[in-house]
Scaffold this motif. Sequence first.
Motif, mmCIF file in Angstrom:
data_model
loop_
_atom_site.group_PDB
_atom_site.id
_atom_site.type_symbol
_atom_site.label_atom_id
_atom_site.label_comp_id
_atom_site.label_asym_id
_atom_site.label_seq_id
_atom_site.Cartn_x
_atom_site.Cartn_y
_atom_site.Cartn_z
ATOM 1 N N GLY A 68 0.828 -1.185 -0.079
ATOM 2 C CA GLY A 68 0.031 -0.274 -0.167
ATOM 3 C C GLY A 68 0.990 1.313 0.052
ATOM 4 N N THR A 69 1.995 1.311 0.828
ATOM 5 C CA THR A 69 2.876 2.334 0.819
ATOM 6 C C THR A 69 4.047 2.405 -0.227
ATOM 7 O OG1 THR A 69 4.187 1.439 2.496
ATOM 8 C CG2 THR A 69 2.219 2.526 3.346
ATOM 9 N N GLY A 70 4.357 1.306 -0.768
ATOM 10 C CA GLY A 70 5.420 1.081 -1.494
ATOM 11 C C GLY A 70 6.730 1.112 -1.003
ATOM 12 N N ALA A 71 6.775 0.655 0.569
ATOM 13 C CA ALA A 71 7.830 0.648 1.129
ATOM 14 C C ALA A 71 8.494 -0.717 1.383
ATOM 15 C CB ALA A 71 7.456 1.178 2.708
ATOM 16 N N GLU A 72 9.645 -0.741 1.634
ATOM 17 C CA GLU A 72 10.376 -2.084 1.874
ATOM 18 C C GLU A 72 10.212 -2.401 3.174
ATOM 19 O OE1 GLU A 72 12.152 -3.899 -0.354
ATOM 20 O OE2 GLU A 72 12.192 -2.379 -2.036
ATOM 21 N N ILE A 73 10.281 -3.776 3.512
ATOM 22 C CA ILE A 73 10.156 -4.500 4.698
ATOM 23 C C ILE A 73 11.395 -4.647 5.134
ATOM 24 C CG2 ILE A 73 9.387 -6.317 6.348
ATOM 25 C CD1 ILE A 73 7.058 -6.724 4.189
ATOM 26 N N VAL A 74 11.938 -3.870 5.996
ATOM 27 C CA VAL A 74 13.254 -4.033 6.667
ATOM 28 C C VAL A 74 13.368 -5.335 7.705
ATOM 29 C CG1 VAL A 74 15.113 -2.991 8.118
ATOM 30 C CG2 VAL A 74 13.872 -1.718 6.608
ATOM 31 N N GLN A 75 12.412 -5.380 8.569
ATOM 32 C CA GLN A 75 12.475 -6.506 9.519
ATOM 33 C C GLN A 75 11.002 -6.761 10.082
ATOM 34 O OE1 GLN A 75 14.664 -5.274 13.035
ATOM 35 N NE2 GLN A 75 15.463 -7.427 13.345
ATOM 36 N N ILE A 76 10.666 -8.056 10.440
ATOM 37 C CA ILE A 76 9.569 -8.447 11.321
ATOM 38 C C ILE A 76 10.077 -9.125 12.331
ATOM 39 C CG2 ILE A 76 7.444 -9.586 11.262
ATOM 40 C CD1 ILE A 76 7.282 -9.471 8.297
ATOM 41 N N ILE A 77 10.047 -8.593 13.402
ATOM 42 C CA ILE A 77 10.756 -9.315 14.780
ATOM 43 C C ILE A 77 9.530 -9.173 15.729
ATOM 44 C CG2 ILE A 77 11.977 -7.172 15.495
ATOM 45 C CD1 ILE A 77 13.987 -9.208 16.591
ATOM 46 N N GLY A 78 9.284 -10.291 16.466
ATOM 47 C CA GLY A 78 7.998 -10.331 17.190
ATOM 48 C C GLY A 78 6.910 -9.751 16.546
ATOM 49 N N ASN A 79 6.245 -8.856 17.194
ATOM 50 C CA ASN A 79 5.090 -8.033 16.729
ATOM 51 C C ASN A 79 5.595 -6.821 16.203
ATOM 52 O OD1 ASN A 79 3.418 -10.059 16.957
ATOM 53 N ND2 ASN A 79 2.732 -9.813 18.964
ATOM 54 N N ILE A 80 6.743 -6.405 15.877
ATOM 55 C CA ILE A 80 7.080 -5.316 15.216
ATOM 56 C C ILE A 80 7.493 -5.353 13.929
ATOM 57 C CG2 ILE A 80 8.667 -3.308 15.598
ATOM 58 C CD1 ILE A 80 6.896 -3.485 18.022
ATOM 59 N N ILE A 81 7.131 -4.425 12.852
ATOM 60 C CA ILE A 81 7.456 -4.518 11.688
ATOM 61 C C ILE A 81 8.100 -3.184 11.366
ATOM 62 C CG2 ILE A 81 6.386 -4.274 8.965
ATOM 63 C CD1 ILE A 81 4.071 -5.386 10.206
ATOM 64 N N VAL A 82 9.368 -3.067 10.669
ATOM 65 C CA VAL A 82 10.266 -1.914 10.524
ATOM 66 C C VAL A 82 10.011 -1.742 8.950
ATOM 67 C CG1 VAL A 82 12.513 -1.080 10.383
ATOM 68 C CG2 VAL A 82 11.756 -2.776 12.321
ATOM 69 N N LEU A 83 9.700 -0.675 8.630
ATOM 70 C CA LEU A 83 9.498 -0.123 7.161
ATOM 71 C C LEU A 83 10.495 0.861 6.801
ATOM 72 C CD1 LEU A 83 5.524 -0.219 7.118
ATOM 73 C CD2 LEU A 83 6.875 -1.969 6.036
ATOM 74 N N TYR A 84 10.807 1.126 5.668
ATOM 75 C CA TYR A 84 11.612 1.792 4.810
ATOM 76 C C TYR A 84 11.052 2.403 3.465
ATOM 77 C CZ TYR A 84 15.485 4.210 2.722
ATOM 78 O OH TYR A 84 16.196 5.143 1.967
ATOM 79 N N LYS A 85 11.133 3.644 3.229
ATOM 80 C CA LYS A 85 10.738 4.300 2.025
ATOM 81 C C LYS A 85 11.609 5.554 1.827
ATOM 82 C CE LYS A 85 6.997 5.678 -0.886
ATOM 83 N NZ LYS A 85 5.863 5.989 -0.873
ATOM 84 N N GLU A 86 12.253 5.406 0.650
ATOM 85 C CA GLU A 86 13.079 6.797 0.564
ATOM 86 C C GLU A 86 12.361 7.952 0.271
ATOM 87 O OE1 GLU A 86 16.575 8.193 -2.596
ATOM 88 O OE2 GLU A 86 16.166 6.173 -2.490
ATOM 89 N N SER A 87 12.531 9.032 1.097
ATOM 90 C CA SER A 87 11.791 10.190 1.011
ATOM 91 C C SER A 87 12.229 11.123 -0.237
ATOM 92 C CB SER A 87 12.209 10.999 2.222
ATOM 93 O OG SER A 87 11.409 12.296 1.989
ATOM 94 N N LYS A 88 11.148 11.587 -0.892
ATOM 95 C CA LYS A 88 11.528 12.540 -2.035
ATOM 96 C C LYS A 88 12.034 14.038 -1.660
ATOM 97 C CE LYS A 88 8.149 10.036 -5.079
ATOM 98 N NZ LYS A 88 7.951 9.016 -4.210
ATOM 99 N N GLU A 89 11.620 14.411 -0.452
ATOM 100 C CA GLU A 89 11.857 15.878 -0.140
ATOM 101 C C GLU A 89 12.529 15.945 1.091
ATOM 102 O OE1 GLU A 89 8.241 18.026 -0.046
ATOM 103 O OE2 GLU A 89 7.563 17.442 -1.892
ATOM 104 N N ASN A 90 12.527 14.937 1.827
ATOM 105 C CA ASN A 90 13.208 15.058 3.410
ATOM 106 C C ASN A 90 14.181 13.995 3.294
ATOM 107 O OD1 ASN A 90 11.422 17.008 4.256
ATOM 108 N ND2 ASN A 90 9.859 15.482 4.693
ATOM 109 N N LYS A 91 15.188 13.610 2.444
ATOM 110 C CA LYS A 91 16.151 12.705 2.620
ATOM 111 C C LYS A 91 17.074 12.886 3.870
ATOM 112 C CE LYS A 91 18.189 9.423 0.107
ATOM 113 N NZ LYS A 91 18.209 8.544 0.871
ATOM 114 N N GLN A 92 16.971 11.997 4.502
ATOM 115 C CA GLN A 92 17.725 11.917 5.747
ATOM 116 C C GLN A 92 18.899 10.544 5.986
ATOM 117 O OE1 GLN A 92 14.759 11.431 8.916
ATOM 118 N NE2 GLN A 92 13.968 13.539 8.541
ATOM 119 N N LEU A 93 18.415 9.587 5.292
ATOM 120 C CA LEU A 93 19.188 8.284 5.537
ATOM 121 C C LEU A 93 19.842 8.260 4.432
ATOM 122 C CD1 LEU A 93 16.964 5.895 7.447
ATOM 123 C CD2 LEU A 93 18.841 7.340 8.426
ATOM 124 N N GLN A 94 21.443 8.045 4.542
ATOM 125 C CA GLN A 94 22.151 7.719 3.255
ATOM 126 C C GLN A 94 22.703 6.138 3.317
ATOM 127 O OE1 GLN A 94 22.824 9.992 0.995
ATOM 128 N NE2 GLN A 94 23.757 8.440 -0.268
#
Length: 96
Positions: A68-94
Amino acid sequence: MLTGKQKRFLRAEAHHLNPIFQVGKTGTNDNMIIQINEALEKRELLKVSILQNCMEDKNEVAGELSEGTGAEIVQIIGNIIVLYKESKENKQLQLP
């Protein structure tokens, strides 16, 4: 698609984050996906918590959110999902 090295980097970055969204009994819906997409644009990396009363499987929930969001699943651990999607305007992570 993220490489193993990129996923390790993102997992380390997400370690200190707290979940900002919760998936409950009703599962995911369009409004939740829109809100998560907006948060991903601002933050790039976030955690989603799945509550115990959620009827859906955590892998299904992760798939729906990712699709739905076009994001990548980084990790599923326990009941926690970590999602990553590169920002178009607020690029913070390299990514490495």
